[in-house]
Design a protein around this motif. Structure first.
Motif, PDB file in Angstrom:
ATOM      1  N   LEU A   1      -2.917   0.918  -4.146  1.00  0.00           N
ATOM      2  CA  LEU A   1      -2.285  -0.394  -4.122  1.00  0.00           C
ATOM      3  C   LEU A   1      -1.278  -0.494  -5.257  1.00  0.00           C
TER       4      LEU A   1
ATOM      5  N   LEU B   1     -12.641   2.783   2.953  1.00  0.00           N
ATOM      6  CA  LEU B   1     -11.204   3.032   2.777  1.00  0.00           C
ATOM      7  C   LEU B   1     -10.918   3.841   1.518  1.00  0.00           C
TER       8      LEU B   1
ATOM      9  N   ARG C   1     -14.617  -1.074   0.555  1.00  0.00           N
ATOM     10  CA  ARG C   1     -13.782  -1.789   1.529  1.00  0.00           C
ATOM     11  C   ARG C   1     -12.477  -2.226   0.875  1.00  0.00           C
ATOM     12  N   GLY C   2     -12.202  -1.694  -0.300  1.00  0.00           N
ATOM     13  CA  GLY C   2     -10.950  -1.965  -1.005  1.00  0.00           C
ATOM     14  C   GLY C   2     -11.172  -2.680  -2.316  1.00  0.00           C
ATOM     15  N   GLU C   3     -12.448  -3.013  -2.591  1.00  0.00           N
ATOM     16  CA  GLU C   3     -12.733  -3.853  -3.754  1.00  0.00           C
ATOM     17  C   GLU C   3     -13.116  -3.043  -4.995  1.00  0.00           C
TER      18      GLU C   3
ATOM     19  N   ASN D   1       0.866  -1.182   0.000  1.00  0.00           N
ATOM     20  CA  ASN D   1       0.000   0.000   0.000  1.00  0.00           C
ATOM     21  C   ASN D   1       0.896   1.224   0.000  1.00  0.00           C
TER      22      ASN D   1
ATOM     23  N   SER E   1     -11.228  -8.462   0.217  1.00  0.00           N
ATOM     24  CA  SER E   1     -11.186  -7.102  -0.341  1.00  0.00           C
ATOM     25  C   SER E   1     -10.010  -6.874  -1.288  1.00  0.00           C
ATOM     26  N   ASP E   2      -8.874  -7.554  -1.055  1.00  0.00           N
ATOM     27  CA  ASP E   2      -7.692  -7.314  -1.889  1.00  0.00           C
ATOM     28  C   ASP E   2      -7.663  -8.178  -3.151  1.00  0.00           C
TER      29      ASP E   2
ATOM     30  N   ALA F   1      -8.136   2.051  -4.624  1.00  0.00           N
ATOM     31  CA  ALA F   1      -9.193   1.137  -4.193  1.00  0.00           C
ATOM     32  C   ALA F   1     -10.043   1.858  -3.164  1.00  0.00           C
ATOM     33  N   THR F   2     -11.354   1.829  -3.371  1.00  0.00           N
ATOM     34  CA  THR F   2     -12.263   2.460  -2.407  1.00  0.00           C
ATOM     35  C   THR F   2     -13.293   1.429  -1.948  1.00  0.00           C
TER      36      THR F   2
ATOM     37  N   MET G   1      -7.431   3.658  -0.665  1.00  0.00           N
ATOM     38  CA  MET G   1      -6.097   3.057  -0.677  1.00  0.00           C
ATOM     39  C   MET G   1      -5.472   3.221  -2.057  1.00  0.00           C
TER      40      MET G   1
ATOM     41  N   LEU H   1      -3.041   4.364   2.632  1.00  0.00           N
ATOM     42  CA  LEU H   1      -4.174   3.654   3.255  1.00  0.00           C
ATOM     43  C   LEU H   1      -4.826   4.620   4.232  1.00  0.00           C
TER      44      LEU H   1
END
Ligand code: ATP
Length: 317
Positions: free
Chosen positions: A33, A29, A156-158, A13, A140-141, A153-154, A31, A16
């Motif tokens: 990545l 979130l 929950r990260g997905e 990351n 999520s990742d 990534a926004t 992030m 984050l």
């Protein structure tokens, strides 16, 4: 029986930020990545029985239903029962190079590779976005790991938006082999300690927009300016992980004192710390200096670099 061999890169990351609590227990979130060259190698093979079998060279990684690669195969069996009936079971062999429970998405990238591998084995012809959507149900990742590169990534990260690729910024990763940080613990502790100051109305776009501070690092990425990117690194989870794990803080301090380090930060929920460099030579030199500064056989150090791709198929038989 047909088989595919795939490369599954880790991620770090670069950014984050925790924007708020969500009612589903996750956090909202923002992030950034970044895929890196450090990668696991995965082999996916059709077998004549109707089972899913996982082999792994890493003693800490389970090979039962709790393995994320296993769960990815199970998901494909559920989603595509006709293909499963036609092609049979799947044997998955994981050759782990990525440290486990390290904040490097090791399990998620394995799951992404299994989705891609089974898509090929069963000739499903899924698109990248279909694979990402399936991956989002596993973790999520996982969606990011499918295509990799550099992305915001926004949610929950997905939810992913691609950024221009950052090729060949050099990286030293440092992780104590025996030190693991649970991602669930890090987020839970963050919520307990800082939850009240968070944005809670995640449906309010204006409030969310004013809470996000990633603009400066996004600009640095668009400018392809490694020095500026390194100055704008940010990770809210450091607020809970660094006080609880002084070794992680010490790694950052040691990196920060070395010449050539553009910036240093913890990746994801840690405990891996990374430092960024303009050149491979500087990265190699600092790796040696850190090795001399911290005499501890438990400390693993890797030199790697940013890369522009996610899961790659390297061979098929
Ligand atoms: P993230 O950065 O996505 O939070 P991480 O790098 O911190 O992930 P992982 O390496 O994915 O963490 O491992 C988290 C846990 O998942 C470990 O306790 C490990 O035993 C388990 N696990 C299940 N499947 C795998 C896998 N294929 N590879 C690695 N760990 C796995």
């Amino acid at each position: 029986m047909p088989s595919y061999s795939l490369i599954a890169p880790a991620k770090i990351n670069l950014y984050l930020e925790i924007l708020g609590d969500r009612s589903d227990g996750y956090h909202e979130l923002a992030m950034i990545l970044q895929s890196i060259g450090l990668a696991d190698q995965i082999n996916v093979r059709s077998i004549s029985t109707d089972s899913i079998v996982v082999h792994c060279n890493h003693p800490q990684v389970p090979t039962d239903q709790s393995n994320l690669g296993y769960r990815a195969a199970e998901l494909m069996v559920r989603q595509f029962p006709k293909a499963f009936a036609k092609y049979g079971g799947v044997e998955i062999t994981l050759n782990k190079q990525i440290p486990v429970a390290a904040g490097l998405a090791g399990g998620s990238t394995n799951a992404a590779a299994v989705l891609v591998g089974i898509d090929l084995l069963w000739k499903l012809g899924l698109t990248q976005s279909e694979l990402e959507e399936l991956g989002g149900t596993l973790g999520s990742d996982v969606p990011f790991c499918v295509g990799g590169g550099t992305a915001i990534a926004t949610g929950r990260g997905e939810q992913l938006s691609p950024l221009p690729s950052l090729d060949s910024i050099y990286i030293v990763l440092a992780k104590y082999r025996s030190l693991e940080v649970s991602t669930a613990w890090a987020y839970k502790t963050y919520r307990q300690q800082f939850g009240n100051s968070d944005l809670r109305d995640s449906d309010n776009l204006a409030a969310r927009a004013s809470a996000v501070h990633s603009g400066a690092i996004v600009k640095a990425i668009l400018d392809k300016d490694p020095g500026e990117i390194a100055q704008k690194l940010h990770n809210d989870l450091e607020r809970v992980v660094l006080p609880a794990y002084p070794q992680v803080l010490q790694l950052q301090e040691v990196f920060a004192n070395q010449e050539g380090v553009l910036g240093t930060m913890m990746s994801g929920s840690g405990p891996t710390v990374f430092a960024l460099f303009e050149s491979q030579q500087q990265a190699e030199e600092v790796k040696l200096q850190v090795r001399e500064a911290i005499i501890d056989e438990d400390l693993e150090l890797f030199v790697t670099r940013t890369i522009t791709h996610g899961i790659q198929v390297v061979s098929s038989v």
